[in-house]
Design a protein around this motif. Structure first.
Motif, PDB file in Angstrom:
ATOM      1  N   PRO A   1      17.406  47.057  39.458  1.00  0.00           N
ATOM      2  CA  PRO A   1      16.740  48.132  40.207  1.00  0.00           C
ATOM      3  C   PRO A   1      15.976  49.008  39.241  1.00  0.00           C
ATOM      4  O   PRO A   1      16.550  49.635  38.388  1.00  0.00           O
ATOM      5  CB  PRO A   1      17.890  48.897  40.871  1.00  0.00           C
ATOM      6  N   ASP A   2      14.690  48.988  39.350  1.00  0.00           N
ATOM      7  CA  ASP A   2      13.827  49.637  38.383  1.00  0.00           C
ATOM      8  C   ASP A   2      13.251  50.877  39.060  1.00  0.00           C
ATOM      9  O   ASP A   2      12.083  51.010  39.317  1.00  0.00           O
ATOM     10  CB  ASP A   2      12.781  48.588  37.969  1.00  0.00           C
ATOM     11  N   MET A   3      14.157  51.735  39.394  1.00  0.00           N
ATOM     12  CA  MET A   3      13.796  52.850  40.265  1.00  0.00           C
ATOM     13  C   MET A   3      13.528  54.113  39.500  1.00  0.00           C
ATOM     14  O   MET A   3      14.438  54.839  39.150  1.00  0.00           O
ATOM     15  CB  MET A   3      14.928  53.107  41.259  1.00  0.00           C
ATOM     16  N   GLU A   4      12.267  54.359  39.236  1.00  0.00           N
ATOM     17  CA  GLU A   4      11.907  55.645  38.647  1.00  0.00           C
ATOM     18  C   GLU A   4      11.486  56.521  39.818  1.00  0.00           C
ATOM     19  O   GLU A   4      10.590  56.180  40.548  1.00  0.00           O
ATOM     20  CB  GLU A   4      10.743  55.399  37.716  1.00  0.00           C
ATOM     21  N   LYS A   5      12.130  57.580  39.998  1.00  0.00           N
ATOM     22  CA  LYS A   5      11.856  58.363  41.196  1.00  0.00           C
ATOM     23  C   LYS A   5      10.453  58.962  41.147  1.00  0.00           C
ATOM     24  O   LYS A   5       9.923  59.263  40.095  1.00  0.00           O
ATOM     25  CB  LYS A   5      12.893  59.479  41.328  1.00  0.00           C
ATOM     26  N   ARG A   6       9.867  59.115  42.329  1.00  0.00           N
ATOM     27  CA  ARG A   6       8.537  59.717  42.395  1.00  0.00           C
ATOM     28  C   ARG A   6       8.613  61.208  42.126  1.00  0.00           C
ATOM     29  O   ARG A   6       7.845  61.774  41.417  1.00  0.00           O
ATOM     30  CB  ARG A   6       7.935  59.506  43.785  1.00  0.00           C
ATOM     31  N   ARG A   7       9.553  61.827  42.796  1.00  0.00           N
ATOM     32  CA  ARG A   7       9.720  63.269  42.569  1.00  0.00           C
ATOM     33  C   ARG A   7      11.192  63.508  42.320  1.00  0.00           C
ATOM     34  O   ARG A   7      12.027  62.663  42.583  1.00  0.00           O
ATOM     35  CB  ARG A   7       9.269  64.052  43.804  1.00  0.00           C
ATOM     36  N   SER A   8      11.512  64.658  41.870  1.00  0.00           N
ATOM     37  CA  SER A   8      12.874  64.904  41.417  1.00  0.00           C
ATOM     38  C   SER A   8      13.874  64.750  42.551  1.00  0.00           C
ATOM     39  O   SER A   8      15.007  64.373  42.337  1.00  0.00           O
ATOM     40  CB  SER A   8      12.993  66.300  40.807  1.00  0.00           C
ATOM     41  N   ASP A   9      13.511  65.050  43.757  1.00  0.00           N
ATOM     42  CA  ASP A   9      14.510  64.999  44.819  1.00  0.00           C
ATOM     43  C   ASP A   9      14.305  63.809  45.754  1.00  0.00           C
ATOM     44  O   ASP A   9      14.751  63.790  46.875  1.00  0.00           O
ATOM     45  CB  ASP A   9      14.477  66.295  45.633  1.00  0.00           C
ATOM     46  N   ASP A  10      13.603  62.793  45.264  1.00  0.00           N
ATOM     47  CA  ASP A  10      13.282  61.689  46.147  1.00  0.00           C
ATOM     48  C   ASP A  10      14.461  60.742  46.318  1.00  0.00           C
ATOM     49  O   ASP A  10      15.261  60.532  45.418  1.00  0.00           O
ATOM     50  CB  ASP A  10      12.085  60.930  45.587  1.00  0.00           C
ATOM     51  N   ILE A  11      14.510  60.159  47.488  1.00  0.00           N
ATOM     52  CA  ILE A  11      15.596  59.237  47.781  1.00  0.00           C
ATOM     53  C   ILE A  11      15.043  57.825  47.789  1.00  0.00           C
ATOM     54  O   ILE A  11      13.927  57.597  48.244  1.00  0.00           O
ATOM     55  CB  ILE A  11      16.158  59.543  49.173  1.00  0.00           C
ATOM     56  N   HIS A  12      15.812  56.866  47.326  1.00  0.00           N
ATOM     57  CA  HIS A  12      15.328  55.492  47.297  1.00  0.00           C
ATOM     58  C   HIS A  12      16.353  54.517  47.818  1.00  0.00           C
ATOM     59  O   HIS A  12      17.511  54.823  47.978  1.00  0.00           O
ATOM     60  CB  HIS A  12      14.947  55.091  45.872  1.00  0.00           C
ATOM     61  N   ASP A  13      15.829  53.356  48.073  1.00  0.00           N
ATOM     62  CA  ASP A  13      16.643  52.228  48.501  1.00  0.00           C
ATOM     63  C   ASP A  13      16.348  51.132  47.480  1.00  0.00           C
ATOM     64  O   ASP A  13      15.188  50.833  47.199  1.00  0.00           O
ATOM     65  CB  ASP A  13      16.199  51.843  49.920  1.00  0.00           C
TER      66      ASP A  13
END
Lengths: 438, 813
Positions: free
Chosen positions: B213-225
């Motif tokens: 999972p190469d999840m760099e968040k877009r914004r500090s409070d962003d949620i991802h799947d």
């Protein structure tokens, strides 16, 4: 001024053939009324991100003696205002509070599970039911006495182009959001499109006729017949337009300032234009239900004209201890209230066509919001401020209702318009029936 | 249905109206014809003549004695009654009118029998439209734009302000895959070309995605799947024919489809909500053009992910959009009118625009308003106005845009007076949006736009450019043509040919040719093809759709080849079949195989005549129809002008004659003398295809009898040709001069929309000769038609200018 009673008479009076009808069917109706009962209208105004509670809510329940800062612009109408505290959006389910605040506000029902992720909670889709304004509109349109050309009109002011749960509050049914029109020229075209076209057409038909004559002179006698026939149709159209224009209107078609771009900086001007169009459409009886949506849920209006450079939603997240934010938010909300006051003033100043008193006597404007408060995202104590005497409520009051589901308030609107629905939205919140506000 | 006095073509003559020689070449009034003429009059309540009665009165003599005084010797009218005696009443109706009302004031002067004789005479001599076409020499008719030309012109006019359309050949759509649900450039993981959009990702990410999972968040409070991803496909979609197209996106996830309009999605299902997973919408698009298409997709916290991009073409079933219609390049936005127009007259066999009506005028105005609104809305991009332009620059650019708009619409250089009238006056004293709106309205409602140039006694270079463009493209001349006109480089045959060579490459020319073939093969008049489910359980709408594709692929291949040999239309023994068609018609392909060209020689296939689409289209739901097939061959291929049957006869029900073969039953049905005169010819042509049943499948037996597919035809040279089966009749047809001429005439009149004889009595023969001597190259024929008609138009106009000048001296205006 005489009023024709039916549309067909109207057309006959103008002497216009059916073929010209496409051009003139956008002319304002002349108030085709046959019943003696007074008209009733409902307008819902929306602004986002909650309010600064301490500067909004009256302290006491009872007679409305005084307004706090945010509601001050409504001072001239205090005796016709009803402030409701304790009305809560109790709908849970998918979506974060902003999404549910917006999507359940007028529908009173859960959002579908979906794929749009908010700032928290589960992702959601659209609302799973119809909104109260459309429910009432359908009722009014189903009866000949209350039928109007459009039934309802959905206005917006600087609404983003995208369609999602944050930008839509009006639903004609489950999964059927209705987009507000935030471009005044587009709204004008919807209401009066044919008229402006007529003027342009008239101005060019002379030149077309002249050109036809020129070409006629170049072709054989046989071919001239074709052109002559064509010219006769052009002339006929000219006559039809002239006849249509001669007909006196009972009210003026609004003139719009040209070239106003839909953008944040023009919010004030756009708000005025939309409100003017709305009042005009009520005078023309194009609709008896209208909504006006300022920006959208989590709206980021940047009110430079108030010397506020920060955006609305961002500000609304500041804690209550941030005095500067509180001041600015109060100013923002007050500015929205000023727009409300402008609308109410216009309604008060406009006589009721074919009736007694003013438009305001027969209209109730509801100012509401998606949240009770921006930073806590609470869905309790949703602001509801009602002005006007359209719904036979007892005005000049401030009520503290404890904690009632807002479904009951939505039901009250319907009942007051003569539509006695047993429940609305999620029925489990409707067991105690409509709120008694009369 | 009118009943016409039918000329007896019992044997020999192939009748055509000749310019100059007004009469039919050989009309034989045998006693049979007189009997027949009274038989026909039997059909109305008036006549009660029984067959075998003695010859009737001489209509011509009665006319001269009792009618010519008011109506003129040839019905042309006199000073007292200056209206010519023409119209489209049937003989029967005419007889009634004469009997009841003529001579005026004294109807008793003409008996009922005399009325009948009169009606028969005048109908054939000068009254009927056919008689008129015979009498009046064919001329090039002054005409307005056809509806199709109007729509194409407006679309191309606006496109001319947006840059060229690219015609790159790379097929499929450009795909970008992102490892986040937003289309974040940093997260673009795959870039490739997808030939078709049909994916089932299940609960996984697409192949080729990084596994961690190469999840760099877009914004500090962003949620991802961890499983979220998004895809964007874009490119061009080629539209094969003008019509309404339904686009369908099937997906349980968020999708948005843009077709032509990059701002407003055609299907917006970005918000997945409820159980709706099929999203569809319709749009009207013009044939021969590529439109931009963009599909966006994202998956977020949903159990599964999948997507299919489908369409439903006119007269086809829903299917995944095949790769051959998708291209990777970009294309500008285009304008397509949605205002409906009343259809143009097609009574003479080609779309003709020589009349106007209130309905048409209203549609023109509505369409002009629609266009004006669009132009005002997109003014900045059309006029090249940027944010940095000053108000003066803006006004300048608007004026320039308007001038160019009018010039291109009128397809000529504007004089200073015209600039004043059409550009400056409407723009004056009003806000620029209003001014532009007025310019557009004025331009599109003006005769300069609406009427073609010929007939105005000035076929100059601009008119030449227009002629070429409308002939090949049904649209406005492009900038290169206008430029050539301005530079006087459209004068000589060589110059014109050079332009035509260039224009033949444009996809719009191919679109026009496709339209021609649709008409020539009568595909546009075929009702929906539905067959008996008991007899043909595997024949369904999908097969029909496949058959249309099969024919389309064949025609595409033919027209794409530089030889474009017409003879292949009759001699090619192969068919394009896919798995489904192969199951039904043979060819041994796998059930899901894509289209492939297979030889069907053993199954007696020979060109379009034996294409199952036509065979099935010209058939009933259970039986073949030799009559329909015969009429098709007679009219389209042999160019015969068949009149409607004298009596409306219902086909004999097959089950009432259960033991008869189709051939026998048709012979029985058409055995009456009144029918034989045409059917002896029609039937045999149709019988030659009897080896193909109602679905176009080959058969040896019909109701347990061996199929008898032999027939004869009396050709133009007077020779009786015989053939047995489809291959032999195809061989006859491909070599018959009348077939070549019929093809040339129909192609000419389809593209030019004027009677061919208006271009000279020998025009047809010359063009047919050219066709034959150039290996029957269809492109070559089209080129010759275009160049020759253009050069002839010049001389025709010069000629009529001269005669008009002469007669103007004699007559007074």
């Amino acid at each position: 001024m005489t009023q024709t009673t039916t549309r067909r008479d109207f057309l006959r009076h103008l002497g216009i053939s059916a073929a010209a009808f496409p051009f003139i069917c956008n002319l304002p109706s002349l108030g085709f009324e046959s019943s003696q009962a007074r008209k009733q209208r409902l307008i819902i105004l929306f602004s986002p991100n909650g309010v600064v509670r301490k500067n909004f809510w009256p302290n006491e329940a009872g007679e409305l003696n005084e307004f706090k800062e945010i509601l001050k612009p409504l001072e001239p109408f205090r005796d016709r205002t009803l402030v409701l505290n304790g009305v809560c959006d109790k709908i849970r389910g998918d979506g974060d509070n902003h999404m549910r605040g917006m999507g359940c506000l007028l529908t009173g029902i859960e959002l579908f599970p979906g794929n749009i992720q908010g700032g928290s909670d589960t992702p959601a889709g659209w609302a799973s039911g119809i909104s109260i304004d459309q429910e009432i509109k359908n009722f009014l349109q189903s009866q000949p006495e209350t039928q109007t050309r459009f039934g309802s009109l959905e206005f917006g002011v600087v609404v983003p182009e995208r369609a999602d749960t944050w930008t839509r509050m009006v639903y004609s049914g489950p999964n059927r959001p209705i987009a507000p029109i935030d471009n005044p020229y587009q709204m004008f075209r919807k209401l009066y499109g044919g008229v402006k076209d007529q003027e342009s057409l008239k101005s060019v038909l002379d030149i077309v006729s002249a050109d036809l004559k020129k070409v006629e002179s170049m072709v054989s006698a046989e071919d001239q017949k074709l052109l002559l026939e064509h010219a006769s149709f052009v002339r006929q159209m000219e006559q039809e337009i002239t006849a249509a224009q001669k007909n006196p209107m009972t009210h003026a078609i609004p003139q719009l300032d040209p070239g106003v771009v839909v953008a944040n900086d023009n919010l004030p001007q756009l708000a005025r234009m939309q409100i003017d169009l709305m009042v005009n459409s009520l005078v023309s009886d194009f609709a008896r239900v209208a909504t006006l949506q300022f920006t959208h849920s989590v709206g980021q209006a940047r009110m430079k004209w108030l010397e506020i450079d920060e955006t609305h939603h961002t500000l609304s997240h500041e804690p209550n201890s941030n005095e500067d934010a509180q001041t600015k938010l109060t100013k923002i909300n007050q500015w929205y209230c000023e727009q409300l006051a402008y609308l109410v003033q216009k309604l008060a100043d406009t006589p009721e066509p074919g009736g007694q008193g003013s438009l305001l006597d027969n209209t109730t404007v509801v100012w509401t919001n998606e949240l009770g408060e921006g930073n806590s995202h609470t869905l309790n104590n949703i602001p509801f401020v009602l002005i006007g005497n359209g719904l036979n409520f007892k005005m000049g009051q401030s009520l503290k209702l404890g904690s009632v589901p807002h479904n009951r308030l939505l039901m009250s609107f319907a009942h007051a318009m003569g539509h006695h629905i047993p429940h609305f939205g999620n029925a489990s919140f409707c067991e105690l029936g409509p709120l008694n506000l009369g | 249905m009118s009943i016409y006095f039918q000329d007896i073509r019992a044997y020999s003559f192939f009748w055509k109206p000749e310019k100059g020689s007004q009469r039919i070449r050989c009309r034989r009034l045998t006693s049979a014809s007189l009997i027949l003429s009274s038989l026909w009059l039997l059909c109305g309540p008036l006549s009660a003549a029984d067959p075998g009665s003695p010859p009737t009165l001489d209509g011509a003599a009665i006319f001269q004695a009792k009618c010519a005084q008011c109506h003129g010797a040839a019905g042309e009218g006199t000073k007292d009654y200056p209206i010519s005696l023409t119209g489209d009443k049937s003989i029967h109706e005419l007889a009634k009118v004469i009997d009841e009302t003529m001579p005026e004031g004294e109807p008793e002067l003409v008996s009922r029998e005399e009325s009948e004789a009169l009606a028969a005479y005048i109908h054939d001599a000068f009254y009927s439209p056919i008689a008129q076409a015979r009498i009046k020499p064919a001329t090039v008719e002054f005409s307005r734009l056809t509806v199709r030309q109007f729509e194409n012109s407006v679309s191309d006019l606006l496109l001319s302000f947006r840059g060229r359309q690219s015609n790159s050949t790379e097929q499929g759509l450009k795909a970008e895959y992102y490892n986040l649900r937003s289309f974040n450039k940093n997260k673009r993981v795959i870039e490739r070309i997808d030939p078709i959009v049909d994916f089932s990702f299940g609960a996984e990410k697409p192949e080729g995605f990084p596994t961690e999972p190469d999840m760099e968040k877009r914004r500090s409070d962003d949620i991802h799947d961890n499983l979220e991803f998004s895809i964007r496909w874009q490119g061009q979609i080629f539209i094969p024919e003008t019509g309404d197209y339904e686009f369908i996106v099937e997906s349980e996830n968020g999708v948005r489809l843009f077709v032509n309009d990059p701002r407003k999605p055609l299907c917006d299902a970005w918000v997945s909500s409820g159980s709706d997973t099929i999203h569809r919408n319709q749009i009207h698009l013009l044939g021969g053009r590529r439109y931009q298409i963009r599909l966006e997709f994202f998956r977020y916290k949903q159990k599964t992910a999948s997507i299919k991009l489908k369409w439903k073409r006119p007269q086809h079933v829903e299917e995944l959009i095949p790769t051959r219609f998708l291209f990777t390049d970009r294309t500008p936005e285009q304008f397509v009118l949605t205002t409906p127009f009343p259809p143009d007259d097609r009574s003479v066999g080609y779309e003709r625009a020589t009349s106007v009506s209130k309905g048409w005028q209203d549609a023109v105005v509505q369409a002009s308003l629609e266009t004006a609104d669009y132009v005002v809305d997109r003014l900045n991009s059309l006029a090249g106005i940027g944010d940095k332009n000053s108000p003066e620059e803006r006004t300048q650019k608007i004026r320039q845009f308007c001038k160019k708009f009018v010039e291109r619409a009128y397809r000529k250089t504007l004089s200073p007076d015209e600039i004043k009238m059409f550009v400056e006056t409407p723009l004056a004293d009003v806000p620029s949006e209003t001014g532009v709106k007025r310019v557009v309205l004025l331009t599109l409602m003006s005769p300069e736009f609406l009427y073609r140039e010929h007939g105005r006694n000035q076929f100059d270079d601009a008119a030449m450019a227009s002629w070429l463009a409308f002939t090949l493209w049904d649209s406005l001349p492009d900038d290169q043509l206008l430029e050539a006109a301005r530079k006087n480089e459209l004068r000589t045959r060589e110059q014109v040919t050079r332009q035509v060579d260039r224009m033949l490459q444009d996809p719009r020319t191919r679109d026009k040719l496709n339209q021609f073939f649709t008409q020539w093969l009568r595909l546009d008049r075929m009702p929906e093809i539905v067959k008996s489910q008991e007899l043909f359980p595997d024949f369904n709408a999908r097969i029909v759709s496949d058959l249309r594709d099969s024919l389309e692929l064949f025609l595409n291949e033919l027209l794409e080849s530089p030889e474009a040999d017409f003879r292949r239309l009759f001699l090619d023994d192969s068919l394009y079949v896919n798995g489904r068609l192969s199951q039904f018609y043979g060819g041994e392909l796998a059930a899901d195989a894509p289209f492939e060209k297979i030889s069907f020689k053993e199954k007696a296939r020979s060109g379009v005549l034996t294409h199952p689409l036509l065979l099935a289209g010209f058939a009933y739901d259970q039986e073949s129809s030799p009559i329909h097939r015969g009429v098709f061959i007679a009219r389209s291929l042999l160019g015969r002008r068949l009149k409607p049957p004298p009596e409306a006869v219902a086909p004999l029900a097959p089950d009432l004659h259960a033991d008869l073969t189709t051939r026998a039953r048709v012979l029985l049905q058409t055995s009456a003398d009144a029918c034989r005169t045409c059917h002896y010819m029609i039937n045999d042509l149709g019988f030659s295809l009897e080896h193909f049943d109602a679905t176009g499948r080959y058969r040896e037996l019909d109701k347990d009898h061996p199929v008898d597919a032999h027939g004869v035809y009396l050709n133009r040279a007077g020779v009786e040709v015989s053939f047995a089966g489809s291959e032999e009749i195809s061989e006859f047809l491909v070599a018959a001069p009348e077939v070549h001429e019929a093809f040339v005439e129909q192609l000419f009149q389809f593209t030019i929309r004027q009677p061919i004889r208006a271009f000279g009595p020998d025009e047809l023969t010359l063009l047919a000769e050219h066709f034959r001597s150039h290996q029957f190259n269809i492109h070559g024929l089209l080129k010759e038609i275009t160049v020759d008609s253009a050069m002839k138009m010049k001389s025709i106009e010069e000629e009529s200018l001269r005669t008009a000048g002469n007669s103007a001296e004699k007559t007074e205006k």
